[in-house]
Design a protein around this motif. Structure first.
Motif, PDB file in Angstrom:
ATOM      1  N   ARG A  79       0.850  -1.184   0.000  1.00 42.37           N
ATOM      2  CA  ARG A  79       0.000   0.000   0.000  1.00 42.37           C
ATOM      3  C   ARG A  79       0.889   1.237   0.000  1.00 42.37           C
ATOM      4  O   ARG A  79       1.824   1.337   0.799  1.00 42.37           O
ATOM      5  CB  ARG A  79      -0.945  -0.018   1.205  1.00 42.37           C
ATOM      6  CG  ARG A  79      -2.070  -1.021   1.018  1.00 42.37           C
ATOM      7  CD  ARG A  79      -3.034  -1.049   2.179  1.00 42.37           C
ATOM      8  NE  ARG A  79      -2.473  -1.692   3.354  1.00 42.37           N
ATOM      9  CZ  ARG A  79      -2.402  -3.009   3.534  1.00 42.37           C
ATOM     10  NH1 ARG A  79      -2.866  -3.830   2.611  1.00 42.37           N
ATOM     11  NH2 ARG A  79      -1.881  -3.506   4.621  1.00 42.37           N
ATOM     12  N   LEU A  80       0.608   2.132  -0.932  1.00 40.06           N
ATOM     13  CA  LEU A  80       1.302   3.416  -1.043  1.00 40.06           C
ATOM     14  C   LEU A  80       0.275   4.473  -0.666  1.00 40.06           C
ATOM     15  O   LEU A  80      -0.736   4.634  -1.354  1.00 40.06           O
ATOM     16  CB  LEU A  80       1.798   3.636  -2.467  1.00 40.06           C
ATOM     17  CG  LEU A  80       2.730   2.558  -3.017  1.00 40.06           C
ATOM     18  CD1 LEU A  80       2.922   2.743  -4.507  1.00 40.06           C
ATOM     19  CD2 LEU A  80       4.054   2.587  -2.296  1.00 40.06           C
ATOM     20  N   ARG A  81       0.534   5.182   0.428  1.00 38.88           N
ATOM     21  CA  ARG A  81      -0.424   6.161   0.948  1.00 38.88           C
ATOM     22  C   ARG A  81       0.258   7.502   1.135  1.00 38.88           C
ATOM     23  O   ARG A  81       1.477   7.561   1.276  1.00 38.88           O
ATOM     24  CB  ARG A  81      -0.980   5.712   2.291  1.00 38.88           C
ATOM     25  CG  ARG A  81      -1.733   4.402   2.252  1.00 38.88           C
ATOM     26  CD  ARG A  81      -2.178   4.035   3.664  1.00 38.88           C
ATOM     27  NE  ARG A  81      -2.847   2.772   3.737  1.00 38.88           N
ATOM     28  CZ  ARG A  81      -4.163   2.594   3.647  1.00 38.88           C
ATOM     29  NH1 ARG A  81      -4.962   3.614   3.449  1.00 38.88           N
ATOM     30  NH2 ARG A  81      -4.691   1.396   3.752  1.00 38.88           N
ATOM     31  N   GLY A  82      -0.564   8.544   1.163  1.00 39.29           N
ATOM     32  CA  GLY A  82      -0.022   9.867   1.401  1.00 39.29           C
ATOM     33  C   GLY A  82      -1.109  10.908   1.432  1.00 39.29           C
ATOM     34  O   GLY A  82      -2.300  10.591   1.468  1.00 39.29           O
ATOM     35  N   PRO A  83      -0.706  12.174   1.387  1.00 40.26           N
ATOM     36  CA  PRO A  83      -1.673  13.267   1.426  1.00 40.26           C
ATOM     37  C   PRO A  83      -2.525  13.311   0.163  1.00 40.26           C
ATOM     38  O   PRO A  83      -2.279  12.584  -0.804  1.00 40.26           O
ATOM     39  CB  PRO A  83      -0.807  14.517   1.561  1.00 40.26           C
ATOM     40  CG  PRO A  83       0.539  14.115   1.099  1.00 40.26           C
ATOM     41  CD  PRO A  83       0.670  12.640   1.326  1.00 40.26           C
ATOM     42  N   GLU A  84      -3.503  14.181   0.177  1.00 40.43           N
ATOM     43  CA  GLU A  84      -4.394  14.337  -0.968  1.00 40.43           C
ATOM     44  C   GLU A  84      -3.588  14.500  -2.252  1.00 40.43           C
ATOM     45  O   GLU A  84      -2.609  15.249  -2.292  1.00 40.43           O
ATOM     46  CB  GLU A  84      -5.291  15.557  -0.769  1.00 40.43           C
ATOM     47  CG  GLU A  84      -6.349  15.708  -1.831  1.00 40.43           C
ATOM     48  CD  GLU A  84      -7.286  16.875  -1.547  1.00 40.43           C
ATOM     49  OE1 GLU A  84      -7.875  17.375  -2.511  1.00 40.43           O
ATOM     50  OE2 GLU A  84      -7.414  17.270  -0.377  1.00 40.43           O
ATOM     51  N   GLY A  85      -3.974  13.760  -3.287  1.00 41.62           N
ATOM     52  CA  GLY A  85      -3.283  13.791  -4.567  1.00 41.62           C
ATOM     53  C   GLY A  85      -2.337  12.617  -4.775  1.00 41.62           C
ATOM     54  O   GLY A  85      -1.867  12.376  -5.881  1.00 41.62           O
TER      55      GLY A  85
END
Length: 99
Positions: A83-89
């Motif tokens: 899973r690659l997650r982060g802030p909006e965008g």
């Protein structure tokens, strides 16, 4: 807040080449499935690719510090979930980068 930007100049030329090879030969080419998450994407790979995927993460986290990486190997499952997650965008950036 960390910028939504990747900077490949943080990798020396041999590391940059290895990172690209892993991206194309493993992360993109060997992906079994992908699904969108609200804050990123989840990718599925054969479990035997755990070492290659972990090596790619080691490079990727240096050039894309906005990403959060989660690796999961479930008991009895033959798949590796990344899973690659982060802030909006983040989802849009990762989806574009992975083709």
């Amino acid at each position: 807040m960390t910028a939504l930007a990747c900077d490949l100049t943080v990798l020396d030329p041999p590391s940059r080449e290895r990172h690209r090879a892993l991206l194309h030969d493993v992360v993109v080419a060997r992906r079994l499935d992908a699904r969108d998450l609200p804050d990123g994407v989840e990718l599925l790979y054969p479990a035997d690719l755990v070492t290659d995927v972990a090596e790619w993460i080691a490079y990727e986290r240096r050039c894309c510090p906005f990403l959060t990486f989660e690796l999961e190997l479930r008991a009895g499952d033959v798949g590796l979930r990344l899973r690659l997650r982060g802030p909006e965008g983040t989802r849009e950036i990762v989806t574009r980068a992975l083709g």
